[in-house]
Design a protein around this motif. Structure first.
Motif, mmCIF file in Angstrom:
data_model
loop_
_atom_site.group_PDB
_atom_site.id
_atom_site.type_symbol
_atom_site.label_atom_id
_atom_site.label_comp_id
_atom_site.label_asym_id
_atom_site.label_seq_id
_atom_site.Cartn_x
_atom_site.Cartn_y
_atom_site.Cartn_z
ATOM 1 N N ASN A 1 12.829 30.623 102.413
ATOM 2 C CA ASN A 1 12.514 29.216 102.188
ATOM 3 C C ASN A 1 12.076 28.988 100.748
ATOM 4 O O ASN A 1 12.462 28.002 100.124
ATOM 5 C CB ASN A 1 11.397 28.764 103.133
ATOM 6 N N ALA A 2 11.274 29.913 100.243
ATOM 7 C CA ALA A 2 10.818 29.779 98.863
ATOM 8 C C ALA A 2 12.011 29.846 97.913
ATOM 9 O O ALA A 2 12.074 29.113 96.928
ATOM 10 C CB ALA A 2 9.820 30.877 98.524
ATOM 11 N N ALA B 1 13.848 26.600 98.060
ATOM 12 C CA ALA B 1 13.104 25.526 97.414
ATOM 13 C C ALA B 1 13.137 25.660 95.897
ATOM 14 O O ALA B 1 12.912 24.696 95.190
ATOM 15 C CB ALA B 1 11.656 25.527 97.902
ATOM 16 N N SER B 2 13.425 26.853 95.404
ATOM 17 C CA SER B 2 13.343 27.074 93.962
ATOM 18 C C SER B 2 14.473 26.435 93.187
ATOM 19 O O SER B 2 14.403 26.327 91.975
ATOM 20 C CB SER B 2 13.316 28.565 93.652
ATOM 21 N N LEU C 1 4.805 40.102 101.961
ATOM 22 C CA LEU C 1 5.131 38.764 101.474
ATOM 23 C C LEU C 1 4.795 38.610 100.000
ATOM 24 O O LEU C 1 5.577 38.065 99.221
ATOM 25 C CB LEU C 1 4.379 37.716 102.303
ATOM 26 N N GLN C 2 3.653 39.121 99.593
ATOM 27 C CA GLN C 2 3.259 38.983 98.193
ATOM 28 C C GLN C 2 4.211 39.767 97.291
ATOM 29 O O GLN C 2 4.573 39.314 96.216
ATOM 30 C CB GLN C 2 1.813 39.437 98.011
ATOM 31 N N MET D 1 7.306 37.617 97.022
ATOM 32 C CA MET D 1 7.142 36.389 96.259
ATOM 33 C C MET D 1 7.026 36.658 94.771
ATOM 34 O O MET D 1 7.483 35.892 93.946
ATOM 35 C CB MET D 1 5.874 35.656 96.718
ATOM 36 N N MET D 2 6.374 37.740 94.428
ATOM 37 C CA MET D 2 6.142 37.978 93.008
ATOM 38 C C MET D 2 7.258 38.817 92.397
ATOM 39 O O MET D 2 7.717 38.527 91.297
ATOM 40 C CB MET D 2 4.815 38.688 92.815
ATOM 41 N N LEU E 1 11.343 37.119 93.951
ATOM 42 C CA LEU E 1 11.765 35.726 93.949
ATOM 43 C C LEU E 1 12.399 35.280 92.631
ATOM 44 O O LEU E 1 13.360 34.516 92.640
ATOM 45 C CB LEU E 1 10.584 34.822 94.315
ATOM 46 N N PRO E 2 11.902 35.709 91.477
ATOM 47 C CA PRO E 2 12.499 35.219 90.221
ATOM 48 C C PRO E 2 13.993 35.505 90.171
ATOM 49 O O PRO E 2 14.411 36.623 90.451
ATOM 50 C CB PRO E 2 11.756 36.012 89.142
ATOM 51 N N ASP E 3 14.793 34.489 89.877
ATOM 52 C CA ASP E 3 16.229 34.708 89.788
ATOM 53 C C ASP E 3 16.610 35.096 88.359
ATOM 54 O O ASP E 3 15.748 35.268 87.505
ATOM 55 C CB ASP E 3 16.990 33.464 90.258
ATOM 56 N N ALA F 1 14.937 33.223 85.498
ATOM 57 C CA ALA F 1 13.514 33.475 85.286
ATOM 58 C C ALA F 1 13.287 34.900 84.791
ATOM 59 O O ALA F 1 12.371 35.163 84.020
ATOM 60 C CB ALA F 1 12.748 33.237 86.579
ATOM 61 N N ARG F 2 14.140 35.821 85.225
ATOM 62 C CA ARG F 2 13.930 37.212 84.861
ATOM 63 C C ARG F 2 14.070 37.447 83.376
ATOM 64 O O ARG F 2 13.561 38.423 82.843
ATOM 65 C CB ARG F 2 14.929 38.106 85.604
#
Lengths: 372, 471
Positions: A54-55, A58-59, A259-260, A263-264, A267-269, A272-273
């Protein structure tokens, strides 16, 4: 007059990041999850994964997701649900959810954003269908998981999505023409950036060395990073996968905090990387698995024609198992390996890994007579 | 982040803290702000912090970014602080750490997990509607309403004979709103379009909707409606499902009042004024997603931006290197817009042709249309045949249009703030580099230690912080 200079002739159209496709390969090997059940049960892993998905959705507004389960006896689509009748038409753009295929009905829930509910619903349904179709015989047959098959499913899905996204081709009826100049056509506009995330729990994947390696090289060529989240077990292979494709490799010390980590770290695509420091596998184990027994070897013997790797010199009829050319390894055996460094596996680590497999390895996967 | 959502972001940034706090109570609002307002890296930072049990130390954040990503980091953090999403804190040892605003974090978690009982993603109607409408009908309705509004603005200016007949459908409230937003002005009982109006007309549909809604928002307090209510309702609309009917029973009085206005814009559809259900149209459900008239996968582009529904769904304009222009359209609105900057000569049932001339462009420039607007309009409506080349338009035409504009414009003005009287070179350098990383720097003079910025809020905050630190 600088304003009229040809350099800014390009009218700025879209400064936003390109849409990103995330293909998640979830290792659902029942044996491995049984070991993990005290720290991280599969159900909470899936819950965390859903939030992560979901995150991801949403990104970015054009972001897409695909989830594949790599089970013990088969690789199965969890999302999107494969259509049996019309496999070509799957629309699940984030902004405009077209009505899902008639088979899955999404209950109306005012507390949930629709696209999230769609993914969750079909993922859970397909997953429970997969679990209920698993027989005891399947479990007894193998203690490992079909990561190679799942990887190639992911890669082929990504390839298809990239074609769908190259906008110039949309009007063309003949998909083959798009295929032919795919290299040039999707440079035109908004390209799709893709990545693969493997959530792996099984160790010992050496028996799939060849298919996995081939997938890695395909990903490398298509510039698709493979991220690895290693919850348990350790495999040489997956480390190499993330290293070769420039992905993230993480082996969490506390799987409870999954999860953490997701997320950290994951998640960066690609966009962002570029401005972040991403974790990678520090020391990578570059050892290869031999083609005859699928064992990870420190020192092996290499066919001089097709570069296949063997762990012992006693080949039947002195013929290479992969390409069938004459290969006498007796001479290599008589002397101690230390005296002939050229034959050593160590020597060919750097370049050898790259060139060894594409040559003729695929047939070996099925036709090797000495499979244990 | 597209042009349309950046307008909304600018509006949001200027809201006071209390409004933000109230807004963040609704998960759907938080999700929409997250999805379409935040810069890409800001999203990454928010997500990393969302499930973090402790505050995120500034030093750790620095270590997470590459050295060359400093500029982007400053920008992302500036937006996050401006929106009160991230709260910087200092502990006893004067170490800075960042924390998500608790209300925002809670709502975003609820949105991602689908938990809670906030019912903010719209409550579908439980009783089946006997007069259920189709998606095609909704598209048609939305397009008609919206084109009427545009035509009301453009039609009278270009002097089309039957302008009056079409514009009659625009209701009084909308007309008043357009005047309030300075898009049109009444002169001698005749409507004429303003400079802002041209900017409005030449935007993509999604950006137009946002522009109009922001005017609406700014005037909401005058109509005794609360801004927060209006905003959260708009964000909720963005997360609804097209073709589904939603009940009005859970809406507040303000929102009911809004429904009426929004149905005049074509953003929602109601079968009658006192109907118990409403349908969001495509204009509504794409509010919080990317507009992208250029991205081919977007159905909005096909159904709304161009009104000819046959074959060539998105682009219809061909421009040749000899400045001739052919537009495959029969829509009066499109023709009216084109005639703002083109010398149209011939009209056929499905085609108009004309020429881009010096007179036509300078006339448009005098009316307040910039060359960039003309070019972006032509580019975004370029015919698929034109889209095969890169750039879509012939470079010679693009350059010439700019040259024509520059002939009349020698001076450019920017409103902003002059920063001067820095005590030392290092202080000047420091603030200058901060302004540069925010992207607000317009002009500088190192010799005189002066620089000019177009936004000052962040810089004054920064200066204040610096003062506190040193003092």
């Amino acid at each position: 007059m600088n304003g009229i200079d040809g350099t800014d002739r390009q009218v700025k159209t879209d400064e936003g990041p390109p849409p990103s496709l995330l293909a998640v390969v979830l290792d659902t090997n029942p044996h491995a999850w049984a070991h993990l059940s005290s720290t991280l049960p599969l159900s909470s892993c899936i819950a965390a994964l859903l939030i992560f998905i979901n995150a991801h959705l949403a990104s970015g507004n054009g972001n897409e997701v695909a989830v594949i389960a790599s089970h013990s006896h088969r690789a199965e689509w969890l999302y999107p649900t494969p259509h049996t009748t019309s496999p070509s038409h799957r629309s699940k753009l984030n902004g405009s959810t077209s009505s899902p295929n008639g088979t899955i009905k999404i209950p109306e829930n005012p507390n949930k954003y629709r696209p999230f509910a769609t993914v969750e619903q079909s993922l859970l349904q397909n997953f429970s269908a997969l679990l209920s179709s698993t027989k005891e015989a399947h479990l007894a047959a193998t203690p490992t998981t079909l990561i190679g098959g799942a990887l190639s499913l992911a890669l082929s899905y990504i390839a298809k999505s990239v074609l769908r996204h190259s906008p110039v081709d949309t009007g063309i009826e003949n998909p083959l023409s798009a295929l032919a100049d795919s290299e040039s056509s999707h440079t035109a506009r908004v390209p799709l950036t893709s990545r693969i995330l493997i959530v792996s729990v099984s160790g010992d994947l050496a028996n799939q060395y060849i298919p996995v390696m081939n997938s890695i090289f395909a990903a490398q060529r298509k510039r698709i990073p493979i991220d690895i989240l290693k919850l348990a077990g350790d495999t040489v292979l997956l480390q190499q996968a993330s290293d070769a494709t420039g992905g993230v490799y993480m082996k969490p010390e506390q799987p409870e905090g999954l999860l953490q980590y997701l997320m950290m770290g994951f998640l960066p695509d690609a966009t962002a990387r570029r401005s972040l420091v991403m974790p990678s596998a520090g020391g990578v184990d570059f050892r290869a698995a031999c083609f005859c027994h699928r064992k990870v070897v420190d020192i092996g013997f290499v066919c001089s024609v097709c570069l296949s790797i063997f762990c012992e010199p006693n080949l039947p009829d002195n013929l290479c198992l992969t390409c069938g050319s004459y290969l006498s390894l007796r001479a290599a055996q008589t002397a101690t390996p230390a005296l002939i460094p050229r034959k050593k596996k160590k020597k060919k680590r750097a370049g050898g890994g790259d060139s060894a497999t594409p040559g003729g390895s695929t047939p070996a996967g099925s036709s090797t007579p000495m499979h244990l | 982040m597209s042009a349309s959502s950046s307008q909304a972001l600018e509006y949001l940034e200027l809201l006071p803290r209390q409004t933000h706090t109230k807004l963040y109570e609704q998960p759907s609002t938080v999700l929409a702000i997250f999805r379409c307002m935040l810069p890409h890296l800001a999203k990454t930072i928010v997500m990393a912090m969302l499930y973090m049990p402790t505050p995120f130390a500034a030093s750790d954040l620095d270590a997470w970014f590459r050295p060359d990503g400093k500029r982007e980091r400053e920008k992302a953090l500036a937006v996050l602080e401006q929106l009160h999403i991230v709260v910087p804190q200092q502990d006893a040892h004067r170490r800075t750490s960042y924390e998500l605003y608790p209300g925002f974090a809670r709502s975003l978690r609820q949105a991602l997990e689908g938990s809670g009982t906030h019912r903010s993603f719209g409550v579908p109607s439980s009783t089946p509607d006997p007069k259920r409408v189709t998606v095609a009908f909704l598209d048609e309705y939305a397009r008609n309403q919206w084109e009427n509004i545009l035509f009301y603005m453009v039609g009278s200016t270009v002097g089309l004979a039957n302008a009056g007949a079409l514009a009659q459908d625009v209701n009084e409230g909308t007309k008043a709103l357009l005047r309030a937003g300075d898009f049109v002005k009444l002169a001698h009982g005749r409507v004429s379009i303003t400079r802002a109006g041209f900017t409005f007309v030449l935007q993509e549909t999604n950006a137009q909707v946002w522009s109009l809604l922001i005017v609406y928002l700014k005037h909401a307090p005058q109509l005794s409606m609360s801004e927060t209510d209006v905003l959260s309702f708009l964000f909720m609309l963005g997360s609804l499902e097209l073709g589904q009917d939603y009940t009005t029973s859970t809406l507040s009085a303000t929102q009911l009042q809004m429904l009426e206005d929004l149905s005049a814009f074509g953003i929602v559809y109601r079968s009658s004024k006192d109907a118990l259900t409403f349908y969001p149209t495509r204009l509504a459900v794409t509010l919080t997603s990317d507009s992208g008239a250029l991205s081919s996968s977007e159905p909005l582009a096909k159904s709304l931006v161009s009104s000819n529904r046959d074959g060539s769904a998105q682009g219809f304009i061909i421009v040749e290197t000899n400045y001739r222009l052919y537009a495959y359209t029969s829509s009066l609105l499109q023709i009216a817009v084109l005639s703002l900057f083109t010398k149209l000569t011939t009209r056929f049932p499905n085609l108009v042709s004309g020429k881009l001339t010096k007179e036509s462009i300078t006339r448009a420039v005098k009316l307040g249309i910039s060359s960039a607007q003309i070019l972006s309009y032509l580019t975004s409506h370029a015919h698929p045949q034109m889209q095969k080349t890169q750039p879509f338009l012939p470079p010679t035409v693009m350059d010439q249009i700019r040259l024509w504009e520059y002939e009349g414009e020698r001076v450019e003005t920017t409103n902003g703030f002059l920063m001067k009287e820095f005590s030392s070179e290092s202080e000047y350098r420091d603030v200058l580099s901060y302004a540069e990383s925010l992207g607000v720097l317009v002009w500088k003079s190192d010799a005189k230690r002066l620089f000019f910025v177009d936004r000052v809020e962040q810089i004054s905050l920064y200066l204040q912080k610096k003062k506190n630190r040193s003092g």
